[in-house]
Structures are given as C-alpha cells and as structure tokens.
Design an enzyme around this catalytic site. Structure first.
Site, mmCIF file in Angstrom:
data_model
loop_
_atom_site.group_PDB
_atom_site.id
_atom_site.type_symbol
_atom_site.label_atom_id
_atom_site.label_comp_id
_atom_site.label_asym_id
_atom_site.label_seq_id
_atom_site.Cartn_x
_atom_site.Cartn_y
_atom_site.Cartn_z
ATOM 1 C CB CYS A 279 -0.932 0.004 1.203
ATOM 2 S SG CYS A 279 -2.159 -1.294 1.116
HETATM 3 N N1 LIG Z 1 -2.810 -5.979 1.768
HETATM 4 C C1 LIG Z 1 -3.252 -4.903 2.362
HETATM 5 O O1 LIG Z 1 -2.910 -4.625 3.511
HETATM 6 C C2 LIG Z 1 -4.226 -3.973 1.669
HETATM 7 C C3 LIG Z 1 -4.889 -3.014 2.447
HETATM 8 C C4 LIG Z 1 -5.783 -2.163 1.838
HETATM 9 C C5 LIG Z 1 -5.981 -2.234 0.469
HETATM 10 N N2 LIG Z 1 -5.305 -3.163 -0.277
HETATM 11 C C6 LIG Z 1 -5.581 -3.192 -1.715
HETATM 12 O O2 LIG Z 1 -6.426 -4.305 -2.000
HETATM 13 C C7 LIG Z 1 -6.107 -4.865 -3.268
HETATM 14 C C8 LIG Z 1 -5.784 -6.332 -3.093
HETATM 15 O O3 LIG Z 1 -4.628 -6.441 -2.273
HETATM 16 P P1 LIG Z 1 -4.244 -7.783 -1.519
HETATM 17 O O4 LIG Z 1 -3.194 -7.413 -0.549
HETATM 18 O O5 LIG Z 1 -5.466 -8.495 -1.077
HETATM 19 O O6 LIG Z 1 -3.580 -8.601 -2.710
HETATM 20 P P2 LIG Z 1 -3.251 -10.155 -2.736
HETATM 21 O O7 LIG Z 1 -2.175 -10.332 -3.744
HETATM 22 O O8 LIG Z 1 -3.058 -10.669 -1.354
HETATM 23 O O9 LIG Z 1 -4.601 -10.799 -3.278
HETATM 24 C C9 LIG Z 1 -5.086 -10.565 -4.541
HETATM 25 C C10 LIG Z 1 -5.680 -11.857 -5.069
HETATM 26 O O10 LIG Z 1 -6.245 -11.583 -6.350
HETATM 27 C C11 LIG Z 1 -6.021 -12.716 -7.173
HETATM 28 N N3 LIG Z 1 -6.184 -12.305 -8.558
HETATM 29 C C12 LIG Z 1 -5.326 -11.651 -9.366
HETATM 30 N N4 LIG Z 1 -5.879 -11.418 -10.562
HETATM 31 C C13 LIG Z 1 -7.112 -11.946 -10.504
HETATM 32 C C14 LIG Z 1 -8.187 -12.028 -11.421
HETATM 33 N N5 LIG Z 1 -8.106 -11.495 -12.644
HETATM 34 N N6 LIG Z 1 -9.307 -12.660 -11.050
HETATM 35 C C15 LIG Z 1 -9.413 -13.225 -9.809
HETATM 36 N N7 LIG Z 1 -8.448 -13.153 -8.898
HETATM 37 C C16 LIG Z 1 -7.312 -12.540 -9.241
HETATM 38 C C17 LIG Z 1 -4.636 -13.172 -6.788
HETATM 39 O O11 LIG Z 1 -4.399 -14.514 -7.169
HETATM 40 C C18 LIG Z 1 -4.652 -12.956 -5.273
HETATM 41 O O12 LIG Z 1 -5.084 -14.118 -4.604
HETATM 42 C C19 LIG Z 1 -4.943 -4.023 -3.797
HETATM 43 O O13 LIG Z 1 -5.451 -3.034 -4.625
HETATM 44 C C20 LIG Z 1 -4.349 -3.417 -2.556
HETATM 45 O O14 LIG Z 1 -3.698 -2.196 -2.827
HETATM 46 C C21 LIG Z 1 -4.455 -4.046 0.300
#
Ligand SMILES: NC(=O)c1ccc[n+]([C@@H]2O[C@H](COP(=O)([O-])OP(=O)(O)OC[C@H]3O[C@@H](n4cnc5c(N)ncnc54)[C@H](O)[C@@H]3O)[C@@H](O)[C@H]2O)c1
Length: 439
Positions: A279
């Site tokens: 992030c």
């Molecule tokens: N990790 C954090 O602390 C956090 C906090 C707030 C916001 N975010 C935001 O949330 C979003 C997700 O982050 P995250 O940390 O959960 O990521 P992550 O990598 O842990 O999870 C994302 C998931 O999406 C899947 N994926 C990718 N492409 C895909 C598709 N086309 N169809 C279906 N699934 C698909 C991946 O395989 C993965 O399991 C990002 O935009 C991030 O900036 C993350």
C-alpha cells in the site's frame, strides 16, 4: 426514480436484508479472504473466485492461508457450505453481488498497472446480469471505477443505476492489527448514482459495524489515496528528520516521544529502514500519475518517495560506519538481518526494505544471513536465502541489523551476545549498550 429502477433495486435490497443475496468476492488475498469471511459470519453464502489454484484448493479444504483469518473459522464456514472458492468465473451468473479485490501494483516506470483489475472486470462483464451490485475494492487512482469499469459493464447494453449498481469502496485493512479488523474498520463507499451508493451502504452494513457513504466513486477512491499519501509523506518527513538528527547527534526517537506528549496538533510517525507492503510505497504513485495527467505535479509525493527510497542505503551506511569504528570492513563482514517482513508480526515480504538492504550489503561484499519466524525463505535476484535461528548466529555475526521488530526475537539475548547491533526500529529502546547503534 422510475418504476423499473425501483423494482430492480427493491428486489436486490430485499435479498441483501434477508441475507439471501448470493455474494461473490473476486481475488481471495489479504483483502478478499477476510471480507468473504465477514459476509459468511453475517449469514450470507459467499463464493470466492481466484485465478490462483492453490488458494482455491486451500480454501475449499477449509484451510486459511491468511494469518489474520483463523483456519478454524474457514473450516467451519466451508463445512457449513456457506463458503466456497472456484477459479471458474461463470459462477458470477448466479451471484447478486461481486466485490473485486485484486492487486494494483506499479509498473517499473511507477505508472499504475491495471491489468489485474481490467482482467477481473472483463470476467465480471461477461456474466453481468440485471439486479447485480459490483463493488471495486482495489486501491486505485480517482476515476478508475467510472472511466475504466463503467464502460466495460455498460457495453452489453445494461445501464448503471437502473439495471445494475456500481460502487467503489476502499479497503483499509491493516494486516497483523489485532484490534482493528475488517468488521470494525469504518467502510467508506461511493456509488456511480445515489441508488448505487445506497445499495452499497446497505450491503456493507449487514456485515460491518460502520458504513460511511460518500457522494461518488471518485471521492471514495480519493479517500484511500489521501489516507495512504498522508502516511507516506509523514513517514518521509520523519525519515528526513532522522537523517538530520543523525548529523546533529540527536536521538530522533526521544524527540518523537517528547513531541507526542503534546495533547493536540501532533501525531507521531516513526522512522524506519524504508517503506514496505502493497500500500504505502505504491498507492500515492497512483495519485501522482493521475494528477500529472490533469496537469498538477504531486510534489510532496515525489519528494517523500525519494526520501523514503534512500532509507535502505542510509541503514547500510550506518552499518558500514559502525563496523569501521570497530576497525572491521564491510567487505567480507557477516551481517545478520533480524526480520525481513515489511512490518512486525506479519508474513508479507512485498516491497520489504529488507530486500534492498540485503542486496546493498551483498553488493558491498558482505556475507548476509537472516532470521524471520514468519518468512522461511526469500528469493533474491540470483539466489535464495533460508531463515536461520537468531540465537545461533548472533554471536558469530559481525553485526545484526534489526529490520523488523518481531515480538518473537529474544532482545535480551541479542544485546547480551551480539558484537554490534544496528536497530532501525527502536526495538532496543530500554537497553543501553555501546554496541547498539540506533537509526
Ligand atoms: N494488503 C493490504 O494490507 C491492503 C490493504 C488495503 C488495500 N489493499 C488493496 O487491496 C487490493 C488487493 O490487495 P491484496 O493485498 O489483497 O492482494 P493479494 O495479492 O493478497 O490478493 C489478490 C488476489 O487476487 C487474485 N487475482 C489476481 N488477478 C485476478 C483475477 N483477474 N481474477 C481473480 N483473482 C485474481 C490473486 O491470485 C490474489 O489471490 C490491492 O489493490 C491493494 O492495494 C491491500
């Protein structure tokens, strides 16, 4: 409101309130899995969709792969038949709601990489049907939902606010935070139309404690970027202060603690070895990219990015100077890294400054080892490293750098046995020893 809009939204709102709406979450990572679990906790049936087969298999086997989500809960929900995962997007045809929580990384050029969001939205668009609510949760630049997703969803002839409903809701989860988790972090939501916002807010209010509706998807997108840019810039400020204090021979940690006694108008931020995670090092660049397109330079973001980016080198210089003062060159020295996760008590290595520190040390000819109870091995450019037991290497390493202050480390043992310690987290605040060098 026309009568047909009323009928479509009324049916959906009834299904949401009765908790018979079929919920879908696309992307089952740090954000998606906890969200899916909260909606099952609230009584919904949830289908998670992910392109990563191992996550789908794990979830269907009742196993959690996200530290903050207990396996017992996942197991219980899968057993009850109310939580399942699939890689087959055609299930969307039978869903009432879809939350999209896929990665939004940066390209090497620091431009937004929207490929995951677009790929997920393409799949949703294929199976979009009347009465559906879609909510994007991936952090992104303001305008994404309206400019990128909406045209994809309206291409087939359905109209937003009439046939389907579209919102953006930023995820604010803080992995490893035992107090604030998905259910009790207030949820901001903004829709393309007022009806979209209303349904989005109704949906979240079934599972989460507090919902904060805002007037548009762009406002909701910008809220997240303000929050994360605020953090990034304040960390940049304190990191710059740290470099100043270093030159002036002042302990920055003591300065911050004393300043934090001011009961108003000050909020403490702490220096560190550099930014990490998915992030803070990334999201502000989504904003600067968009604002440059609108002709406004994001100068604070660029500056904080530069300062924060210097921290791994600043740490390595500290190590080099500390070794020099003991007449030991960094070339050939054994440097041990305590903690490589980007922050304490989590297993996430994404963008971790430890990786830069290790590469810089190796470039300078140091022999590097590491310990991290959460991360058994790491892959670097040309080789891999495996975590070793801290207690076993402390006495033989020429220097130990505390990069991540995990609770599991035995700090007393470290202070008693290490030859030299560079502490980038003030983990040794209560210890006084000439062998401790603080940031
Ligand atoms: N990790 C954090 O602390 C956090 C906090 C707030 C916001 N975010 C935001 O949330 C979003 C997700 O982050 P995250 O940390 O959960 O990521 P992550 O990598 O842990 O999870 C994302 C998931 O999406 C899947 N994926 C990718 N492409 C895909 C598709 N086309 N169809 C279906 N699934 C698909 C991946 O395989 C993965 O399991 C990002 O935009 C991030 O900036 C993350």
């Amino acid at each position: 409101m026309s009568s047909s809009i009323k009928v479509v939204s009324k049916l959906l709102s009834e299904r949401i309130q009765a908790r018979t709406a079929m919920v879908g979450v696309v992307g089952l990572g740090y954000v998606g899995l906890p969200l899916a679990v909260e909606f099952v906790n609230a009584g919904f049936s949830v289908t998670g969709i992910d392109v990563q087969a191992s996550k789908v298999a794990n979830l269907n086997a009742g196993c959690s792969y996200i530290q903050d989500v207990p396996t017992e809960i996942v197991h219980q929900h899968v057993e009850s038949g109310r939580l399942r995962a699939t890689g087959d997007f055609s299930v969307i045809a039978g869903l009432d709601t879809v939350n999209i929580a896929v990665p939004t990384p940066l390209r090497k050029t620091k431009d937004p990489d929207m490929t995951f969001v677009v790929a997920a939205a393409e799949e949703v668009a294929k199976y979009l049907h009347p009465g559906m609510l879609i909510i994007l949760e991936s952090t992104t630049y303001p305008g994404t939902t309206e400019e990128v997703l909406l045209p994809m969803f309206e291409q087939g002839g359905l109209k937003v606010g009439k046939d389907f409903f579209l919102c953006f809701s930023p995820e604010r989860i803080d992995p490893g935070n035992a107090h604030y988790q998905t259910h009790n972090i207030p949820k901001v939501v903004g829709g393309i139309t007022p009806q979209c916002t209303e349904l989005g807010a109704l949906f979240y209010s079934q599972a989460l404690d507090t919902v904060v509706p805002v007037s548009s998807t762009s406002v909701a997108e910008m809220v997240k970027l303000l929050e994360n840019t605020f953090r990034m810039i304040n960390i940049g400020l304190v990191n710059e202060m740290t470099m100043m204090c270093d030159r002036l021979g002042i302990n920055i940690w003591e300065v911050i603690d004393a300043a934090a006694t001011k009961p108003f108008g000050f909020m403490p931020f702490y220096p560190g070895p550099g930014l990490g995670g998915h992030c803070i090092p990334i999201d502000p660049f989504y904003l600067s990219w968009k604002s440059k397109q609108a002709g406004v330079e994001a100068r604070f973001i660029d500056l904080a990015g530069q300062i924060n980016g210097q921290m791994p080198r600043f740490v390595v210089n500290k190590v080099q100077n500390a070794l020099n003062s003991q007449a030991k060159p960094l070339l050939g020295a054994h440097v041990h890294i305590a903690g490589v996760a980007y922050k304490r008590e989590i297993d996430d290595l994404r963008e971790s400054p430890a990786l830069d520190i290790i590469l810089l040390l190796e470039q300078k000819g140091a022999h590097v080892t590491y310990s991290d109870p959460f991360i058994p091995s790491i892959r670097l450019n040309r080789h891999s490293l495996s975590s070793v037991n801290l207690e076993e290497v402390v006495a033989v390493a020429d220097c130990v750098i505390i990069v991540t202050d995990h609770k599991a480390f035995d700090y007393e043992f470290l202070v008693d046995n290490a030859r030299l310690i560079v502490d980038t987290r003030n983990a040794l605040k209560s210890y006084h020893s000439r062998k401790i060098v603080r940031l």
